[in-house]
Design an enzyme around this catalytic site. Structure first.
Site, PDB file in Angstrom:
ATOM      1  N   HIS A 306       0.862  -1.191   0.000  1.00 54.06           N
ATOM      2  CA  HIS A 306       0.000   0.000   0.000  1.00 54.06           C
ATOM      3  C   HIS A 306       0.896   1.238   0.000  1.00 54.06           C
ATOM      4  O   HIS A 306       1.958   1.253   0.615  1.00 54.06           O
ATOM      5  CB  HIS A 306      -0.902   0.034   1.240  1.00 54.06           C
ATOM      6  CG  HIS A 306      -2.051   0.972   1.079  1.00 54.06           C
ATOM      7  ND1 HIS A 306      -1.929   2.325   1.343  1.00 54.06           N
ATOM      8  CD2 HIS A 306      -3.302   0.778   0.629  1.00 54.06           C
ATOM      9  CE1 HIS A 306      -3.085   2.905   1.089  1.00 54.06           C
ATOM     10  NE2 HIS A 306      -3.947   1.997   0.659  1.00 54.06           N
ATOM     11  N   ASP A 363      -8.009  -4.957  -0.259  1.00 54.53           N
ATOM     12  CA  ASP A 363      -8.506  -5.825  -1.339  1.00 54.53           C
ATOM     13  C   ASP A 363      -8.185  -7.294  -1.132  1.00 54.53           C
ATOM     14  O   ASP A 363      -8.663  -8.141  -1.888  1.00 54.53           O
ATOM     15  CB  ASP A 363      -7.899  -5.354  -2.676  1.00 54.53           C
ATOM     16  CG  ASP A 363      -8.419  -3.987  -3.061  1.00 54.53           C
ATOM     17  OD1 ASP A 363      -7.610  -3.078  -3.283  1.00 54.53           O
ATOM     18  OD2 ASP A 363      -9.658  -3.821  -3.078  1.00 54.53           O
TER      19      ASP A 363
HETATM   20  C1  SDX Z   1      -6.048   0.280  -3.142  1.00 51.48           C
HETATM   21  O1  SDX Z   1      -4.157   4.697  -2.190  1.00 51.48           O
HETATM   22  C2  SDX Z   1      -5.132   4.135  -1.614  1.00 51.48           C
HETATM   23  O2  SDX Z   1      -5.597   4.553  -0.538  1.00 51.48           O
HETATM   24  C3  SDX Z   1      -5.742   2.972  -2.353  1.00 51.48           C
HETATM   25  C4  SDX Z   1      -6.788   2.173  -1.626  1.00 51.48           C
HETATM   26  C5  SDX Z   1      -8.057   2.958  -1.421  1.00 51.48           C
HETATM   27  O3  SDX Z   1      -8.774   2.629  -0.473  1.00 51.48           O
HETATM   28  O4  SDX Z   1      -8.365   3.838  -2.274  1.00 51.48           O
HETATM   29  O5  SDX Z   1      -6.293   1.732  -0.387  1.00 51.48           O
HETATM   30  C6  SDX Z   1      -7.198   0.938  -2.451  1.00 51.48           C
HETATM   31  O6  SDX Z   1      -5.775   0.601  -4.262  1.00 51.48           O
HETATM   32  C7  SDX Z   1      -5.241  -0.732  -2.393  1.00 51.48           C
HETATM   33  C8  SDX Z   1      -4.046  -1.280  -3.219  1.00 51.48           C
HETATM   34  C9  SDX Z   1      -4.567  -2.378  -4.161  1.00 51.48           C
HETATM   35  N1  SDX Z   1      -3.488  -2.784  -5.115  1.00 51.48           N
HETATM   36  C10 SDX Z   1      -2.890  -3.968  -5.020  1.00 51.48           C
HETATM   37  O7  SDX Z   1      -3.087  -4.794  -4.135  1.00 51.48           O
HETATM   38  C11 SDX Z   1      -1.910  -4.246  -6.151  1.00 51.48           C
HETATM   39  C12 SDX Z   1      -0.613  -4.857  -5.592  1.00 51.48           C
HETATM   40  N2  SDX Z   1       0.117  -3.825  -4.870  1.00 51.48           N
HETATM   41  C13 SDX Z   1       1.099  -3.060  -5.565  1.00 51.48           C
HETATM   42  O8  SDX Z   1       0.909  -2.900  -6.906  1.00 51.48           O
HETATM   43  C14 SDX Z   1       1.610  -1.844  -4.784  1.00 51.48           C
HETATM   44  O9  SDX Z   1       1.908  -2.291  -3.522  1.00 51.48           O
HETATM   45  C15 SDX Z   1       0.746  -0.602  -4.702  1.00 51.48           C
HETATM   46  C16 SDX Z   1       0.317  -0.143  -6.047  1.00 51.48           C
HETATM   47  C17 SDX Z   1      -0.451  -0.847  -3.842  1.00 51.48           C
HETATM   48  C18 SDX Z   1       1.594   0.490  -4.045  1.00 51.48           C
HETATM   49  O10 SDX Z   1       2.601   0.779  -4.910  1.00 51.48           O
HETATM   50  P1  SDX Z   1       3.741   1.863  -4.547  1.00 51.48           P
HETATM   51  O11 SDX Z   1       3.444   2.565  -3.280  1.00 51.48           O
HETATM   52  O12 SDX Z   1       3.973   2.699  -5.761  1.00 51.48           O
HETATM   53  O13 SDX Z   1       4.971   0.981  -4.221  1.00 51.48           O
HETATM   54  P2  SDX Z   1       6.008   0.454  -5.304  1.00 51.48           P
HETATM   55  O14 SDX Z   1       5.242  -0.080  -6.485  1.00 51.48           O
HETATM   56  O15 SDX Z   1       7.022   1.526  -5.511  1.00 51.48           O
HETATM   57  O16 SDX Z   1       6.675  -0.809  -4.569  1.00 51.48           O
HETATM   58  C19 SDX Z   1       7.747  -0.629  -3.635  1.00 51.48           C
HETATM   59  C20 SDX Z   1       8.524  -1.960  -3.680  1.00 51.48           C
HETATM   60  C21 SDX Z   1       8.948  -2.355  -5.096  1.00 51.48           C
HETATM   61  O17 SDX Z   1      10.069  -3.182  -4.957  1.00 51.48           O
HETATM   62  P3  SDX Z   1      11.584  -2.514  -5.166  1.00 51.48           P
HETATM   63  O18 SDX Z   1      11.541  -1.821  -6.541  1.00 51.48           O
HETATM   64  O19 SDX Z   1      11.738  -1.519  -4.026  1.00 51.48           O
HETATM   65  O20 SDX Z   1      12.516  -3.676  -5.099  1.00 51.48           O
HETATM   66  O21 SDX Z   1       7.675  -3.035  -3.234  1.00 51.48           O
HETATM   67  C22 SDX Z   1       7.472  -3.958  -4.304  1.00 51.48           C
HETATM   68  C23 SDX Z   1       7.820  -3.228  -5.572  1.00 51.48           C
HETATM   69  O22 SDX Z   1       8.239  -4.149  -6.589  1.00 51.48           O
HETATM   70  N3  SDX Z   1       6.050  -4.326  -4.283  1.00 51.48           N
HETATM   71  C24 SDX Z   1       5.589  -5.555  -4.473  1.00 51.48           C
HETATM   72  C25 SDX Z   1       4.203  -5.455  -4.296  1.00 51.48           C
HETATM   73  N4  SDX Z   1       3.878  -4.190  -4.026  1.00 51.48           N
HETATM   74  C26 SDX Z   1       5.031  -3.495  -4.023  1.00 51.48           C
HETATM   75  N5  SDX Z   1       6.209  -6.729  -4.783  1.00 51.48           N
HETATM   76  C27 SDX Z   1       5.396  -7.801  -4.914  1.00 51.48           C
HETATM   77  N6  SDX Z   1       4.051  -7.793  -4.758  1.00 51.48           N
HETATM   78  C28 SDX Z   1       3.430  -6.639  -4.440  1.00 51.48           C
HETATM   79  N7  SDX Z   1       2.121  -6.613  -4.292  1.00 51.48           N
END
Ligand code: SDX
Length: 427
Positions: A306, A363
């Site tokens: 998140h 989610d």
């Molecule tokens: C919602 O913003 C809100 O409030 C949203 C929400 C709402 O109520 O409106 O809460 C609802 O959208 C919840 C999130 C639902 N999405 C998912 O579950 C999709 C999976 N999660 C990711 O795509 C991600 O965690 C996000 C999109 C939720 C957050 O992305 P960020 O903050 O941009 O973080 P990032 O992509 O920069 O990740 C940081 C690191 C990375 O690794 P490094 O490059 O540092 O090595 O964490 C890793 C990412 O690769 N990472 C994951 C991961 N999420 C982040 N690796 C594996 N699986 C994951 N799910």
């Protein structure tokens, strides 16, 4: 604490005012930055950038706190109904009895939808994704309500709010039933907001719908938990579209499209598809954990991570508990829930996830409940939109009443510098 930040740029120092919120958050006010320094800030994804000052929702990502206008999400999910919370998010206070009854009565009076909308609905293939249909129908509502809301008029703003709060649930039920080739249902003003939703979704033709309190309570909780979440992607979309003075319905239609993305609200559908895939693959959660950590593998653990919550998502905790209760109360067992719990346990012990502070988000478990109460996976994000509607409305209303300027970020240009044009024959 000083009320200014000092920036030193090209050996010159500039003072920038600080803004402090009621929860002691600090913002550096850069409204004058470009005019005084010639420089802008750069923050892809706005991870460090505040777009507004808001009184609607407060969340603390480190402590796992979520409050709507000061009320803890735990209290609201246990002690309020969704319509009370909708009123709170839109108008800033929990309604008293008279306010609640008037709000609900006014919504009931607007719960009919122009039957010409059915002809628009009929134009979609049955295979169309419900979020695309819902965004289109919400936009189409404008055609039947063409008058732009005069936001200076409390009465006009209230009428527009009541209209969308009334018609949106009907549209979601029509989208659902149309996808199953079922007769479209109408709103029943004898029922409360969530009971009415249940009968519009699940009523069988020619039969009286028997309410199931387990389903009504679960939906009430899920809608409250999804109702607002400060400046997330879809809410920011609603705000920026509204900042051009586009109407409320058009702004919400844009928010629906933003929520549809699998990194945002579409994640609840992606989670169930992921859990089903893991189950079909034999349930080897370790194999999928490795895939999620492999930078060369596009697979991500959907429902994990998140932007703001870095210890736990309080909503996920409430939903995980509710998933056990709902499945138990309905006498349903779903192996997918066990796979979800297994994944969570693995991730909590895995340094990749712990180091990146990746925990289940809202989610991750919600789909287990939606599935148990009869909502198909392609409708999960529509349920998220149903919950988020009052948050979108409240944020849009706040943005317009604050007279926010049109949203228009700057950029740093990194393309080709000036070059002379060459006619086609010379290229
Ligand atoms: C919602 O913003 C809100 O409030 C949203 C929400 C709402 O109520 O409106 O809460 C609802 O959208 C919840 C999130 C639902 N999405 C998912 O579950 C999709 C999976 N999660 C990711 O795509 C991600 O965690 C996000 C999109 C939720 C957050 O992305 P960020 O903050 O941009 O973080 P990032 O992509 O920069 O990740 C940081 C690191 C990375 O690794 P490094 O490059 O540092 O090595 O964490 C890793 C990412 O690769 N990472 C994951 C991961 N999420 C982040 N690796 C594996 N699986 C994951 N799910």
């Amino acid at each position: 604490m000083s009320d200014k930040a000092t920036l030193i740029l090209n050996d010159k120092s500039y003072e920038l005012p600080l803004v402090k919120g009621t929860e002691n958050e600090i913002g550096i006010d850069i409204k004058s930055l470009r005019a005084s320094t010639g420089a802008i800030t750069l923050d892809p994804g706005f991870k460090n950038t505040g777009s507004c000052e808001s009184s609607i929702t407060y969340l603390d990502g480190e402590k796992g706190i979520l409050r709507y206008a000061g009320y803890a999400i735990e209290d609201l999910t246990n002690r309020a109904n969704f319509l009370e919370v909708a009123y709170l998010l839109i108008f800033g206070e929990l309604p008293n009895e008279a306010q609640y009854n008037k709000f609900f009565d006014d919504i009931k009076k607007q719960s009919y939808v122009n039957y010409n909308m059915v002809r628009i609905l009929d134009g979609f293939p049955k295979s169309a994704h419900p979020m695309g249909v819902l965004a289109s129908l919400t936009s189409a509502l404008i055609s039947f309500n063409p008058k732009t809301v005069d936001v200076e008029s409390d009465e006009e703003m209230y009428k527009a709010i009541v209209k969308i709060m009334a018609k949106f649930p009907v549209l979601t039920a029509w989208v659902f039933r149309n996808s199953k080739d079922e007769v479209l249902t109408e709103s029943d003003s004898d029922l409360d907001y969530v009971e009415n939703l249940c009968q519009m979704f699940f009523k069988e033709e020619g039969k009286k719908y028997e309410q199931n309190p387990v389903i009504v309570n679960a939906l009430n909780q899920l809608l409250i938990l999804h109702a607002d979440h400060e400046q997330n992607c879809s809410t920011s979309t609603v705000r920026i579209v509204g900042s051009s003075h586009a109407g409320l319905f058009a702004s919400i239609s844009a928010g629906i499209s933003a929520l549809w993305g699998r990194l945002h609200g579409g994640a609840n559908q992606a989670v169930l598809e992921m859990l089903d895939a893991i189950m079909e693959d034999g349930g080897d959660t370790k194999k999928f954990m490795q895939k999620a950590k492999d930078k060369n593998d596009p697979f991500r653990l959907m429902g994990f991570g998140h932007r703001v919550y870095k210890n736990f998502d309080p909503r996920a905790r409430i939903i995980k508990k509710a998933a056990d209760e709902v499945l138990n109360d309905l006498g349903v067992s779903d192996p997918v829930l066990d796979i979800a719990k297994g994944l969570e346990e693995e991730a909590l012990k895995d340094s990749y996830f712990v180091d990146r502070k990746l925990y289940p988000n809202v989610d991750f478990y919600s789909g287990v409940i939606y599935k148990a109460i009869g909502i198909p996976v392609e409708m999960f994000t529509v349920m998220f939109a149903l919950g988020r509607l009052p948050g979108w409305i409240g944020q849009w209303r706040e943005m317009r009443l604050q007279k926010q300027p049109i949203g228009r970020p700057r950029q740093i240009y990194v393309g080709p510098t000036h070059r002379e044009f060459k006619p086609l024959a010379e290229r």
